[in-house]
Write an enzyme that holds these catalytic residues in place. Structure first.
Site, PDB file in Angstrom:
ATOM      1  N   GLY A  93       0.655  -1.222  -0.114  1.00 20.12           N
ATOM      2  CA  GLY A  93      -0.084  -0.020   0.017  1.00 20.12           C
ATOM      3  C   GLY A  93       0.906   1.318  -0.063  1.00 20.12           C
ATOM      4  O   GLY A  93       2.127   1.267  -0.046  1.00 20.12           O
ATOM      5  N   GLU A 147      10.192  -2.412   3.850  1.00 23.84           N
ATOM      6  CA  GLU A 147       9.401  -2.219   2.493  1.00 23.84           C
ATOM      7  C   GLU A 147      10.195  -1.708   1.320  1.00 23.84           C
ATOM      8  O   GLU A 147       9.964  -2.088   0.341  1.00 23.84           O
ATOM      9  CB  GLU A 147       8.331  -1.173   2.933  1.00 23.84           C
ATOM     10  CG  GLU A 147       7.021  -1.605   3.805  1.00 23.84           C
ATOM     11  CD  GLU A 147       6.203  -0.636   4.118  1.00 23.84           C
ATOM     12  OE1 GLU A 147       5.037  -0.935   4.590  1.00 23.84           O
ATOM     13  OE2 GLU A 147       6.225   0.663   3.905  1.00 23.84           O
TER      14      GLU A 147
END
Ligand code: 5RP
Length: 218
Positions: free
Chosen positions: A82, A103
């Site tokens: 996301g 991430e």
């Protein structure tokens, strides 16, 4: 339709990018949680996943999805995650959940980055969402003073420790007219581990969940 329903729509649409026997890079957050739940439905088809956080690891393991160490893989085909904001060039702000370092690593190790969001996350310019920056604890005050010189208003995310044992500064009022240049500039400040601008390695595909369906930008 609620924002969470739109997140779920985007997350479920990302399943189309998952192919047989893949090891899938998996991000972090409430949108990704929907993706993990959908991935569980095809867990027999994939080899497993590489996780970007302890939270996503726990959720995947609870579903019986095999989680690999990134070092045990030879790079990944697809990473799904996301974002807090995206512009039209798919430059992102990430790190609202504090998982930005892992991430960025898993995104960097992946050929294709599929970003899944509800449509409120698409913005003309990045920076309304306070920019998360992961910092080595002893450098917190020094880095905050340096960020203030760049025009930002850093706020310590008190009580929050990242999976890597570091702290987060959320930088308000930062003008991000050139995301690549600012990411490069902030990366030079000693003590910063990761800047939450993902522009040098942007997303390749942005799937937006909307009231009427899915919008894809690539
Ligand atoms: C976590 C992130 C998340 O992707 C971002 O905060 C979006 O979260 P959500 O899907 O809950 O809206 O970068 O570090």
């Amino acid at each position: 339709m609620s924002q969470d329903d739109k997140k779920k729509r985007a997350a479920e649409a990302a399943i189309e990018y998952i192919e047989a026997d893949m090891i899938v890079g998996v991000g972090t957050g409430s949108t990704v949680n929907h993706f993990i739940d959908a991935l569980a439905g095809i867990k027999g088809k994939i080899d497993g996943a590489v996780s970007s956080s302890e939270a996503s690891t726990a959720r995947m393991k609870a579903h019986g999805i095999r989680v690999y160490d990134l070092n045990a893989t030879g790079g990944l085909s697809v990473y799904v995650d996301g974002a807090d904001e995206s512009n039209q060039h798919l430059h992102l702000i990430k790190g609202g959940g504090g998982a930005l370092t892992r991430e960025k690593i898993v995104a960097g190790a992946s050929e294709k980055f599929i970003c899944i969001c509800d449509d409120t996350k698409l913005v003309p310019y990045l920076g309304k969402f306070p920019l998360p920056i992961e910092v080595i604890p002893m450098a917190r005050s020094f880095v905050a003073r340096e960020l203030a010189k760049h025009g930002g208003r850093p706020v310590w995310r008190e009580g929050f420790i990242t999976d890597n044992g570091n702290v987060i500064l959320d930088v308000h009022d930062m003008e991000i007219m050139d995301p690549v240049a600012l990411e490069n500039e902030l990366n030079k400040i000693p003590g910063i581990v990761t800047v939450g601008i993902f522009a040098n390695r942007p997303a390749d595909v942005l799937i937006l969940g909307t009231d009427t369906g899915i919008k894809t930008i690539q």
